[in-house]
Design a protein around this motif. Structure first.
Motif, short mmCIF file in Angstrom:
data_model
loop_
_atom_site.label_atom_id
_atom_site.label_comp_id
_atom_site.label_asym_id
_atom_site.label_seq_id
_atom_site.Cartn_x
_atom_site.Cartn_y
_atom_site.Cartn_z
N PHE A 125 0.83 -1.13 0.12
CA PHE A 125 0.12 0.00 0.04
C PHE A 125 0.77 1.18 0.06
O PHE A 125 0.52 2.18 -0.77
CB PHE A 125 -0.91 0.05 1.33
N HIS A 142 3.38 1.30 -3.42
CA HIS A 142 2.89 1.30 -4.70
C HIS A 142 1.60 2.02 -4.96
O HIS A 142 1.38 2.21 -6.18
CB HIS A 142 2.54 -0.28 -5.02
N THR A 143 0.85 1.92 -3.96
CA THR A 143 -0.58 2.85 -4.52
C THR A 143 -0.34 4.31 -4.51
O THR A 143 0.80 4.61 -3.87
CB THR A 143 -1.77 2.62 -3.33
N LEU A 144 -0.93 5.24 -5.30
CA LEU A 144 -0.87 6.58 -5.17
C LEU A 144 -1.18 7.01 -3.70
O LEU A 144 -0.55 7.86 -3.06
CB LEU A 144 -2.01 7.08 -6.18
N LEU A 145 -2.28 6.49 -3.00
CA LEU A 145 -2.38 7.18 -1.81
C LEU A 145 -1.12 6.82 -0.59
O LEU A 145 -0.85 7.55 -0.09
CB LEU A 145 -3.65 6.23 -1.10
N HIS A 194 1.89 6.49 -1.72
CA HIS A 194 2.88 7.65 -2.06
C HIS A 194 2.69 8.80 -1.43
O HIS A 194 3.46 9.56 -1.08
CB HIS A 194 3.07 7.58 -3.58
N LEU A 195 1.28 9.35 -1.51
CA LEU A 195 0.83 10.70 -1.01
C LEU A 195 1.12 10.72 0.84
O LEU A 195 1.63 11.48 1.24
CB LEU A 195 -0.62 10.88 -1.10
N THR A 218 3.58 8.62 2.30
CA THR A 218 4.96 8.60 2.42
C THR A 218 5.58 10.06 2.18
O THR A 218 6.57 10.58 2.89
CB THR A 218 5.58 7.67 1.75
#
Lengths: 301, 247
Positions: free
Chosen positions: A169, A172-175, A177-178, A180
């Motif tokens: 999660f 890899h996911t956009l959320l 990355h947002l 982190t």
């Protein structure tokens, strides 16, 4: 030490580490992103445990299959942790992010106290035990020793799934990355239009859901009673600090270390059982003051 | 002169009794390359902070394309078309360059499918094109911590441009960049800004850069605009030479 004691200590330790990890990982995730040490985390764990025990007892008294307890505890704990997390972040924590750390500690401790009283009010002071799911899962033989399948398979399985799922999660996911990115530099994230408030809300809710799930999965193996949240928060804190604040993978390794340390102490030096996690924490912090996996500017999540 | 894109009027703000803005009027016009120069601590960066919502002035207004933006949040202002590149590049150091860009694009486009893999972003080609323009496409897959300062500056600016701003505010865009690299960085930057039709405002201490790249210069001294004009006019001013340039 004979092989039986060794095997039992390892199995006990891994089962215990799995329970602690579920709570500690949520705590370290919240700290890594929001820079808040959430003392209330133990309260979510206890509420998850009470809900799970209540659901288990209701299923048993209705004469339904004990296997129903498994999906019911996941859904119940996720909903309770989710709703409480959303409400507390939105209406309390959002106003203290820029305040002093002492105030943040006091506020989250106050939330913890309120959650304890809610447990007393709703569930009373008597302990609950709902182990029908553990019984239904039966035992398996490990090196000739019969052991609860619930503790040797399900609990570590859930913990591993949580770690792998959380890693996937976050990386890899956009959320993910947002989250982190916001953890790394909130100002830069805001400057590019990321809604940091929403990221914080989601992060806190994920953390509280994990704590409630930790309690829910622990409930069938133990007596659910007042004070269990306080015990768990202290232990989780030891895990999080030993790993290094904000270290998700580190929390897993440290949970195993502390779980095994405590379990071997129970079998070999029972008088040191309670002390062992803190003894390990102290040793690690003496050598590495930022934790096993932490650095001075620790990487968060 | 073209219409003012950013219009600051009578700005006042002070920090501990020091006036960083004391009745500042300053306009930024469409397609401007405005350099703000002045002594250290004069309040130049404060202007960027006010325009991007990081500071709220004690009094005065800032309008962007006719809309008052004074005291609005940085996020709100970014969405309306003012982007910011910081003196120290504010990149997500442990992400790769392309991940940084895709995060910016996702924030810009308000992507709703938050559970999709970042690698499946539809903005990838557009972001690679932007990195190509900035001359840093070859490091797209590298983690930011592995890159030298000059490249980080270019990527920081690329990230700001990924937000499709109308104005880019930069705080010393070449500070920390070697003297060999700084002209290359600035040449690339201005070429891309022209290509993207982005207005530029930059705070600068390096007069060589000001002379070479600014079209207009404002001297910010003790919280006031002391003089404004073309680089030739401003840099020839005896007071500026004495107090700002130190000749």
């Amino acid at each position: 030490m004979d092989l039986i004691i060794f095997t039992l200590a390892v199995l006990d330790g891994l089962a215990y580490a799995s329970q602690v990890f579920m709570v500690a990982v949520g705590m370290t995730l919240i700290f890594g992103v929001m820079r808040i040490l959430n003392i209330a985390h133990g309260g979510f764990y206890a509420i998850g445990a009470y809900l799970s025990a209540g659901i288990g007892l209701a299923i048993a008294s209705a004469g339904l299959s004990p296997w129903l307890h498994l999906p019911a505890l996941v859904i119940g704990a996720a909903m309770a942790g989710g709703v409480l997390g959303l409400v507390i972040e939105r209406f309390v924590l959002r106003y203290i992010y820029v305040k002093e750390e002492v105030l943040q500690l006091l506020v989250t401790f106050a939330i913890f106290m309120i959650l304890e009283d809610v447990q007393r009010l709703v569930f009373g002071v008597q302990p609950y035990a709902a182990s029908s799911l553990v019984d239904a899962m039966g035992t398996i033989n490990v090196l000739g020793i019969p052991y609860n399948a619930y503790q040797v398979l399900l609990l570590p399985g859930v913990a591993v799934l949580t770690l792998v799922g959380l890693r996937w999660f976050l990386h890899h996911t956009l959320l993910g990355h947002l989250i982190t990115a916001t953890a790394e530099d909130r100002e830069a994230a805001t400057a590019m239009g990321v809604n940091a408030n929403r990221v914080f809300l989601l992060t806190f809710t994920i953390g509280t859901v994990l704590a409630a799930l930790g309690g829910a999965f622990a409930a069938p193996t133990t007596a659910v009673q007042l004070g269990m949240g306080a015990d768990m928060i202290v232990l989780s804190f030891a895990v999080v600090v030993t790993a290094g604040l904000g270290q998700v993978e580190g929390a897993a390794v440290t949970a195993v270390l502390i779980g095994l340390g405590r379990s071997f102490a129970i079998y070999l030096m029972p008088e040191l059982d309670v002390l062992m996690p803190y003894f390990i924490m102290m040793l690690v912090l003496l050598v590495r003051p930022n934790g096993l996996f932490g650095t001075v500017q620790t990487r968060k999540i | 002169m073209s219409q003012a894109l950013i219009e600051a009027r009578d700005l006042h703000i002070e920090f501990g009794g020091v006036k960083a803005a004391d009745g500042v009027d300053l306009s930024v016009h469409e397609s401007d390359h405005l350099a703000i120069i002045g002594p250290n601590g004069a309040g130049k960066t404060t202007f960027l902070n006010i325009c991007t919502g990081y500071l709220r002035p004690k009094s005065g207004t800032v309008r962007f394309d006719g809309t008052e933006i004074t005291g609005r949040s940085p996020r709100w202002i970014t969405r309306r078309g003012i982007a910011r590149a910081f003196q120290i590049p504010q990149l997500f150091l442990e992400h790769t360059v392309i991940e940084n860009m895709l995060i910016g694009a996702a924030a810009r486009d308000r992507v709703r499918s938050l559970w999709r893999p970042l690698s499946a972003s539809t903005a990838r080609d557009e972001m690679m094109e932007l990195l190509e323009l900035m001359g840093v496409a070859d490091v797209a897959a590298q983690v930011v911590t592995a890159l030298p300062e000059g490249q980080r500056k270019l990527i920081d600016i690329a990230l700001a441009l990924a937000l499709k701003p109308r104005v880019l505010l930069m705080d010393e865009p070449t500070s920390g960049v070697s003297s060999q690299e700084k002209f290359q960085v600035m040449d690339t930057l201005l070429r891309v800004l022209a290509h993207q039709q982005v207005t530029a405002v930059f705070v600068e201490h390096d007069m060589e850069m000001v002379e070479r790249y600014a079209e207009r210069v404002a001297v910010w001294d003790a919280g006031r605009i002391r003089i404004e004009g073309t680089p030739a006019e401003v840099l020839a001013d005896a007071g500026v030479q004495r107090d700002v340039i130190g000749l």
